[in-house]
Enzyme design. Structure first.
Site, PDB file in Angstrom:
ATOM      1  N   GLY A  29       0.838  -1.192   0.000  1.00 22.72           N
ATOM      2  CA  GLY A  29       0.000   0.000   0.000  1.00 22.72           C
ATOM      3  C   GLY A  29       0.873   1.241   0.000  1.00 22.72           C
ATOM      4  N   ASN A  30       0.299   2.321  -0.436  1.00 24.53           N
ATOM      5  CA  ASN A  30       1.042   3.590  -0.509  1.00 24.53           C
ATOM      6  C   ASN A  30       0.052   4.730  -0.668  1.00 24.53           C
ATOM      7  OD1 ASN A  30       0.705   3.142  -3.573  1.00 24.53           O
ATOM      8  ND2 ASN A  30       2.167   1.545  -2.993  1.00 24.53           N
ATOM      9  N   SER A  75       7.719   4.898  -3.475  1.00 26.80           N
ATOM     10  CA  SER A  75       6.892   3.704  -3.670  1.00 26.80           C
ATOM     11  C   SER A  75       7.121   3.120  -5.059  1.00 26.80           C
ATOM     12  CB  SER A  75       5.419   4.079  -3.531  1.00 26.80           C
ATOM     13  OG  SER A  75       4.620   3.021  -4.021  1.00 26.80           O
ATOM     14  N   SER A  76       7.165   1.807  -5.130  1.00 26.23           N
ATOM     15  CA  SER A  76       7.336   1.141  -6.427  1.00 26.23           C
ATOM     16  C   SER A  76       6.155   1.434  -7.365  1.00 26.23           C
ATOM     17  CB  SER A  76       7.470  -0.374  -6.218  1.00 26.23           C
ATOM     18  OG  SER A  76       6.342  -0.857  -5.507  1.00 26.23           O
ATOM     19  N   GLU A  77       5.058   1.965  -6.798  1.00 25.12           N
ATOM     20  CA  GLU A  77       3.882   2.295  -7.618  1.00 25.12           C
ATOM     21  C   GLU A  77       3.807   3.795  -7.959  1.00 25.12           C
ATOM     22  OE1 GLU A  77       2.279   0.129  -9.061  1.00 25.12           O
ATOM     23  OE2 GLU A  77       2.346  -1.697  -7.843  1.00 25.12           O
ATOM     24  N   HIS A  96      -3.642   4.036  -2.090  1.00 25.56           N
ATOM     25  CA  HIS A  96      -3.663   2.679  -2.663  1.00 25.56           C
ATOM     26  C   HIS A  96      -3.562   1.677  -1.519  1.00 25.56           C
ATOM     27  CE1 HIS A  96      -2.710  -0.897  -4.820  1.00 25.56           C
ATOM     28  NE2 HIS A  96      -1.430  -0.893  -4.501  1.00 25.56           N
ATOM     29  N   HIS A  98      -4.389  -2.477   0.060  1.00 26.52           N
ATOM     30  CA  HIS A  98      -4.601  -3.888  -0.276  1.00 26.52           C
ATOM     31  C   HIS A  98      -5.639  -4.419   0.707  1.00 26.52           C
ATOM     32  CE1 HIS A  98      -0.512  -4.666  -2.524  1.00 26.52           C
ATOM     33  NE2 HIS A  98      -1.066  -3.528  -2.878  1.00 26.52           N
ATOM     34  N   HIS A 159      -4.662  -7.181  -7.464  1.00 25.91           N
ATOM     35  CA  HIS A 159      -3.700  -6.274  -6.858  1.00 25.91           C
ATOM     36  C   HIS A 159      -4.254  -5.547  -5.628  1.00 25.91           C
ATOM     37  CE1 HIS A 159      -0.552  -2.891  -7.884  1.00 25.91           C
ATOM     38  NE2 HIS A 159      -0.663  -3.096  -6.584  1.00 25.91           N
TER      39      HIS A 159
HETATM   40  P1  13P Z   1       5.545   0.027  -1.923  1.00 23.20           P
HETATM   41  O1  13P Z   1       4.809   1.322  -1.934  1.00 23.20           O
HETATM   42  O2  13P Z   1       6.194  -0.257  -0.575  1.00 23.20           O
HETATM   43  O3  13P Z   1       6.538  -0.099  -3.051  1.00 23.20           O
HETATM   44  O4  13P Z   1       4.420  -1.088  -2.005  1.00 23.20           O
HETATM   45  C1  13P Z   1       4.166  -1.872  -3.100  1.00 23.20           C
HETATM   46  C2  13P Z   1       2.733  -2.141  -3.291  1.00 23.20           C
HETATM   47  O5  13P Z   1       1.878  -1.884  -2.490  1.00 23.20           O
HETATM   48  C3  13P Z   1       2.364  -2.748  -4.557  1.00 23.20           C
HETATM   49  O6  13P Z   1       1.058  -2.488  -4.824  1.00 23.20           O
END
Ligand code: 13P
Length: 198
Positions: A29-30, A75-77, A96, A98, A159
């Site tokens: 999440g981010n 964040s990877s997103e 975002h 989960h 996702h």
């Molecule tokens: P990061 O924001 O820690 O990269 O989380 C990845 C993520 O939630 C993929 O959806």
């Protein structure tokens, strides 16, 4: 000293609240805020456990990936967040999650139907599921554009969840309603055939 001290504190406080409420799991999440006037996006760093996240670790960056403030990787997103800000001029906060019930609908690539009055009032209608794209790609955001039209959120296939707003409080509240809607629909589907409201 950053001009975004208060905003960074808000992101940390809401991230930790999301962890406590079960909207996040692990480091997944981010969330982000977009200062459209200056073109700066504030976003959580990747893979930092939320209980030890501090405001200085919030990354400030441009939508093209240029880092303005912060030592950690964003964040990877971040590309997904950038794609949404580029395509929705009225959005300046993005959350975002989960969260489990809504993500279960996303795992089935199922719409969360508008069977509760809150879904229409707070979310704009049924919650669509955006087509799958590999995590970390811009396509995650681009694929969500149609699903988000006329809505304040959507799910992402296999996702998680996206909730948008003009403030983080607004996006946060919507993410809570998305999870609540998914949970009640899941229960309603297990005991009967929920009926949609217009
Ligand atoms: P990061 O924001 O820690 O990269 O989380 C990845 C993520 O939630 C993929 O959806």
């Amino acid at each position: 000293m950053s001009q975004y001290t208060e905003q960074k504190k808000e992101i940390v406080a809401l991230s930790q609240k999301a962890m406590r409420q079960g909207l996040y799991a692990g480091t997944s999440g981010n969330m982000s805020l977009f200062d459209r006037a200056q073109g700066n996006m504030l976003i959580t760093p990747t893979s930092v456990p939320y209980d030890i996240l501090v405001p200085d670790q919030i990354v400030v960056m441009k939508l093209d990936g240029t880092i303005v403030e912060g030592e950690l990787n964003p964040s990877s997103e971040w590309r997904m967040h950038a794609a949404i800000y580029e395509n929705f001029e009225d959005v300046s906060a993005l959350f975002h999650t989960h969260s489990p019930y809504a993500t279960a609908f996303a795992a089935n690539r199922m719409t969360i139907p508008a069977t509760l009055i809150e879904i229409n009032v707070f979310l704009g209608g049924e919650l669509r599921c955006a087509p799958y794209a590999p995590p970390g790609t811009k396509e995650v955001g681009l694929n969500a554009i149609d699903a988000l039209r006329g809505r304040y959120g959507c799910t992402l296939a296999n996702h998680g969840v996206l909730a948008v707003g003009t403030t983080l409080d607004e996006a946060y509240l919507r993410a809570e309603y998305i999870e609540d809607a998914a949970k009640i629909n899941a229960i309603a589907m297990s005991i009967g055939k929920p009926i949609e409201v217009k």
